[in-house]
Scaffold this motif. Structure first.
Motif, PDB file in Angstrom:
ATOM      1  N   GLN A  43      31.594  31.702  33.103  1.00 42.58           N
ATOM      2  CA  GLN A  43      32.763  31.824  32.239  1.00 42.58           C
ATOM      3  C   GLN A  43      32.756  33.195  31.570  1.00 42.58           C
ATOM      4  O   GLN A  43      31.715  33.700  31.170  1.00 42.58           O
ATOM      5  CB  GLN A  43      32.764  30.738  31.154  1.00 42.58           C
ATOM      6  CG  GLN A  43      32.795  29.322  31.703  1.00 42.58           C
ATOM      7  CD  GLN A  43      32.979  28.291  30.611  1.00 42.58           C
ATOM      8  OE1 GLN A  43      33.721  28.507  29.654  1.00 42.58           O
ATOM      9  NE2 GLN A  43      32.307  27.155  30.745  1.00 42.58           N
ATOM     10  N   LEU A  44      33.945  33.775  31.455  1.00 43.36           N
ATOM     11  CA  LEU A  44      34.122  35.041  30.767  1.00 43.36           C
ATOM     12  C   LEU A  44      35.214  34.855  29.725  1.00 43.36           C
ATOM     13  O   LEU A  44      36.352  34.507  30.057  1.00 43.36           O
ATOM     14  CB  LEU A  44      34.513  36.146  31.753  1.00 43.36           C
ATOM     15  CG  LEU A  44      34.765  37.534  31.165  1.00 43.36           C
ATOM     16  CD1 LEU A  44      33.514  38.069  30.471  1.00 43.36           C
ATOM     17  CD2 LEU A  44      35.229  38.511  32.247  1.00 43.36           C
ATOM     18  N   VAL A  45      34.856  35.064  28.454  1.00 44.60           N
ATOM     19  CA  VAL A  45      35.790  34.897  27.349  1.00 44.60           C
ATOM     20  C   VAL A  45      36.243  36.282  26.893  1.00 44.60           C
ATOM     21  O   VAL A  45      35.426  37.094  26.434  1.00 44.60           O
ATOM     22  CB  VAL A  45      35.155  34.134  26.179  1.00 44.60           C
ATOM     23  CG1 VAL A  45      36.182  33.917  25.071  1.00 44.60           C
ATOM     24  CG2 VAL A  45      34.586  32.798  26.649  1.00 44.60           C
ATOM     25  N   LEU A  46      37.544  36.536  27.017  1.00 38.98           N
ATOM     26  CA  LEU A  46      38.120  37.836  26.718  1.00 38.98           C
ATOM     27  C   LEU A  46      38.803  37.820  25.355  1.00 38.98           C
ATOM     28  O   LEU A  46      39.021  36.746  24.775  1.00 38.98           O
ATOM     29  CB  LEU A  46      39.117  38.220  27.815  1.00 38.98           C
ATOM     30  CG  LEU A  46      38.519  38.389  29.216  1.00 38.98           C
ATOM     31  CD1 LEU A  46      39.624  38.570  30.247  1.00 38.98           C
ATOM     32  CD2 LEU A  46      37.568  39.574  29.245  1.00 38.98           C
ATOM     33  N   PRO A  47      39.162  38.981  24.821  1.00 43.11           N
ATOM     34  CA  PRO A  47      39.870  39.028  23.539  1.00 43.11           C
ATOM     35  C   PRO A  47      41.141  38.191  23.572  1.00 43.11           C
ATOM     36  O   PRO A  47      41.822  38.106  24.601  1.00 43.11           O
ATOM     37  CB  PRO A  47      40.195  40.515  23.375  1.00 43.11           C
ATOM     38  CG  PRO A  47      39.142  41.215  24.168  1.00 43.11           C
ATOM     39  CD  PRO A  47      38.854  40.324  25.335  1.00 43.11           C
ATOM     40  N   GLY A  48      41.445  37.549  22.445  1.00 42.95           N
ATOM     41  CA  GLY A  48      42.601  36.668  22.375  1.00 42.95           C
ATOM     42  C   GLY A  48      42.309  35.258  22.826  1.00 42.95           C
ATOM     43  O   GLY A  48      43.200  34.412  22.847  1.00 42.95           O
ATOM     44  N   GLY A  49      41.054  34.977  23.202  1.00 38.67           N
ATOM     45  CA  GLY A  49      40.678  33.628  23.597  1.00 38.67           C
ATOM     46  C   GLY A  49      40.875  33.321  25.063  1.00 38.67           C
ATOM     47  O   GLY A  49      40.624  32.190  25.499  1.00 38.67           O
ATOM     48  N   GLU A  50      41.323  34.278  25.873  1.00 38.65           N
ATOM     49  CA  GLU A  50      41.471  34.024  27.308  1.00 38.65           C
ATOM     50  C   GLU A  50      40.106  33.715  27.924  1.00 38.65           C
ATOM     51  O   GLU A  50      39.148  34.457  27.734  1.00 38.65           O
ATOM     52  CB  GLU A  50      42.075  35.244  28.009  1.00 38.65           C
ATOM     53  CG  GLU A  50      42.211  35.058  29.507  1.00 38.65           C
ATOM     54  CD  GLU A  50      42.606  36.338  30.237  1.00 38.65           C
ATOM     55  OE1 GLU A  50      42.527  36.348  31.475  1.00 38.65           O
ATOM     56  OE2 GLU A  50      42.967  37.314  29.562  1.00 38.65           O
ATOM     57  N   ARG A  51      40.058  32.616  28.672  1.00 39.12           N
ATOM     58  CA  ARG A  51      38.784  32.203  29.271  1.00 39.12           C
ATOM     59  C   ARG A  51      38.933  32.087  30.776  1.00 39.12           C
ATOM     60  O   ARG A  51      39.745  31.310  31.273  1.00 39.12           O
ATOM     61  CB  ARG A  51      38.333  30.865  28.671  1.00 39.12           C
ATOM     62  CG  ARG A  51      36.946  30.438  29.142  1.00 39.12           C
ATOM     63  CD  ARG A  51      36.403  29.297  28.311  1.00 39.12           C
ATOM     64  NE  ARG A  51      37.198  28.086  28.413  1.00 39.12           N
ATOM     65  CZ  ARG A  51      36.683  26.848  28.388  1.00 39.12           C
ATOM     66  NH1 ARG A  51      35.379  26.691  28.257  1.00 39.12           N
ATOM     67  NH2 ARG A  51      37.465  25.809  28.457  1.00 39.12           N
ATOM     68  N   GLN A  52      38.137  32.868  31.495  1.00 36.39           N
ATOM     69  CA  GLN A  52      38.118  32.819  32.951  1.00 36.39           C
ATOM     70  C   GLN A  52      36.934  31.970  33.395  1.00 36.39           C
ATOM     71  O   GLN A  52      35.798  32.207  32.966  1.00 36.39           O
ATOM     72  CB  GLN A  52      38.000  34.224  33.524  1.00 36.39           C
ATOM     73  CG  GLN A  52      39.126  35.166  33.120  1.00 36.39           C
ATOM     74  CD  GLN A  52      38.905  36.587  33.607  1.00 36.39           C
ATOM     75  OE1 GLN A  52      37.877  36.898  34.218  1.00 36.39           O
ATOM     76  NE2 GLN A  52      39.864  37.468  33.353  1.00 36.39           N
ATOM     77  N   ILE A  53      37.188  30.982  34.246  1.00 42.03           N
ATOM     78  CA  ILE A  53      36.144  30.098  34.763  1.00 42.03           C
ATOM     79  C   ILE A  53      36.173  30.182  36.287  1.00 42.03           C
ATOM     80  O   ILE A  53      37.239  30.038  36.901  1.00 42.03           O
ATOM     81  CB  ILE A  53      36.357  28.639  34.306  1.00 42.03           C
ATOM     82  CG1 ILE A  53      36.430  28.562  32.777  1.00 42.03           C
ATOM     83  CG2 ILE A  53      35.237  27.740  34.822  1.00 42.03           C
ATOM     84  CD1 ILE A  53      36.802  27.182  32.253  1.00 42.03           C
ATOM     85  N   PHE A  54      35.005  30.409  36.895  1.00 42.23           N
ATOM     86  CA  PHE A  54      34.979  30.611  38.342  1.00 42.23           C
ATOM     87  C   PHE A  54      33.588  30.286  38.877  1.00 42.23           C
ATOM     88  O   PHE A  54      32.592  30.350  38.145  1.00 42.23           O
ATOM     89  CB  PHE A  54      35.357  32.054  38.703  1.00 42.23           C
ATOM     90  CG  PHE A  54      34.636  33.089  37.883  1.00 42.23           C
ATOM     91  CD1 PHE A  54      33.460  33.664  38.325  1.00 42.23           C
ATOM     92  CD2 PHE A  54      35.135  33.479  36.647  1.00 42.23           C
ATOM     93  CE1 PHE A  54      32.792  34.598  37.573  1.00 42.23           C
ATOM     94  CE2 PHE A  54      34.476  34.431  35.879  1.00 42.23           C
ATOM     95  CZ  PHE A  54      33.299  34.989  36.336  1.00 42.23           C
TER      96      PHE A  54
END
Length: 326
Positions: free
Chosen positions: A266-277
């Protein structure tokens, strides 16, 4: 066709390496020969099906034939590693996939560098985070400077490790367990560094105590000004493998898979965007190690591996590590 030789059939060799080799053999485009295992006392509780067992590297290499086709998986304790690598090189083996840590002293690291240069070895170290998709995404954020320059990195690597620490002697310090993965990652992202502080804690369970195996902390200063803190608690009740990257304009948090039962990152970016892969970095490392000799993947960057090993040696050097016994 490349021929796998797994030396050391304990948890890493018989567990992680054999599992990844079986998956690699099923991958399109990869043709690898039958696995030869080498260990006088293999872990027979693990799945050794399809593996030809031998008791010495010389016996294993006789069974394999052409040493130029061999990929040696070196999964032995770090104390015996350099003599084994010399023996393999003497038999003509050139491709090696070596478990971390690469070396335990500056002298050993220098000797390994010379062996690699003299014998023309291709050494990949099993710091598999460098082969992960999550690390690739972090690298793009650092080099692209989307959030400005990188200022600091904090890595947290926590897991309960009581049973193994109390019953085996494979590692003598918590610096040798999880820390090498973090060192390779931060060197890859931020470049060479020096150790400002190294700290180890003892493991205590009832009346049992194991010196320096309760956890470790490192503070680094990179040549480009980036600050790094690495923390590893081997008495933690829960697992965590994460890295927080602090940029000038924002902060991102990377969560690496914490176990063999799930390979999602998981990668959590600014603004709370969360990428799961999905991110099976261990298998990705094997694909790289069994790929073309010209492969320029970070996972095969010996300069990064050697710098990470140098930092580990610096942290382990007498007088450089603080020890907490309470």
């Amino acid at each position: 066709m490349l021929q796998p030789l797994v030396i050391g059939l304990g948890r890493s060799g018989a567990g992680l390496h054999l599992k990844a080799l079986r998956e690699l053999a099923r991958s399109p485009g990869f043709r690898i020969g039958p696995v030869i295992g080498c260990d006088p006392y293999p872990d027979t509780a693990r799945d050794l099906s399809g593996v030809t067992l031998t008791t010495s590297p010389a016996e294993a290499l006789r069974a394999l034939g052409d040493p130029a086709s061999v990929v040696a998986h070196v999964c032995t304790p770090p104390q015996s590693r350099l003599p084994l690598l010399r023996e393999l090189a003497g038999h003509g083996v050139r491709r090696m996939l070596v478990e971390k840590p690469l070396a335990l002293s500056a002298a050993e690291l220098d000797a390994l560098r010379e062996l690699r240069r003299h014998a023309g070895l291709r050494i990949a170290v099993v710091t598999h985070w460098l082969a992960s998709e999550l690390t690739a995404r972090l690298t793009r954020l650092v080099t692209g400077r989307l959030y400005g320059p990188l200022l600091a990195i904090t890595v947290e690597q926590h897991k309960p490790r009581f049973t193994k620490s109390l019953t085996t002697s494979a590692h003598h310090s918590a610096l040798e367990v999880e820390i090498p993965h973090a060192l390779a990652l931060v060197v890859h992202l931020a470049g060479p560094a020096r150790v400002l502080r190294a700290h180890c804690a003892d493991l205590r369970v009832g009346r049992q105590r194991r010196p320096d195996l309760g956890g470790a902390e490192l503070t680094l200063h990179h040549d480009n000004g980036v600050r790094t803190a690495i923390r590893s608690d081997l008495t933690a009740p829960v697992r965590r493998r994460s890295a927080v990257l602090e940029f000038r304009d924002a902060e991102v948090t990377a969560h690496f898979p914490v176990g063999e039962d799930d390979d999602h990152a998981q990668l959590v970016l600014p603004g709370g965007e969360r990428q799961i892969f999905r991110d099976d970095a261990f298998l990705a490392l094997f694909r790289t190690a069994y790929g073309p000799l010209t492969d320029g993947s970070p996972a095969l960057d010996f300069t990064v591996a050697a710098e990470a090993a140098r930092l580990l040696c610096e942290a382990r050097a007498p007088g450089s590590t603080e020890r907490v016994t309470a």
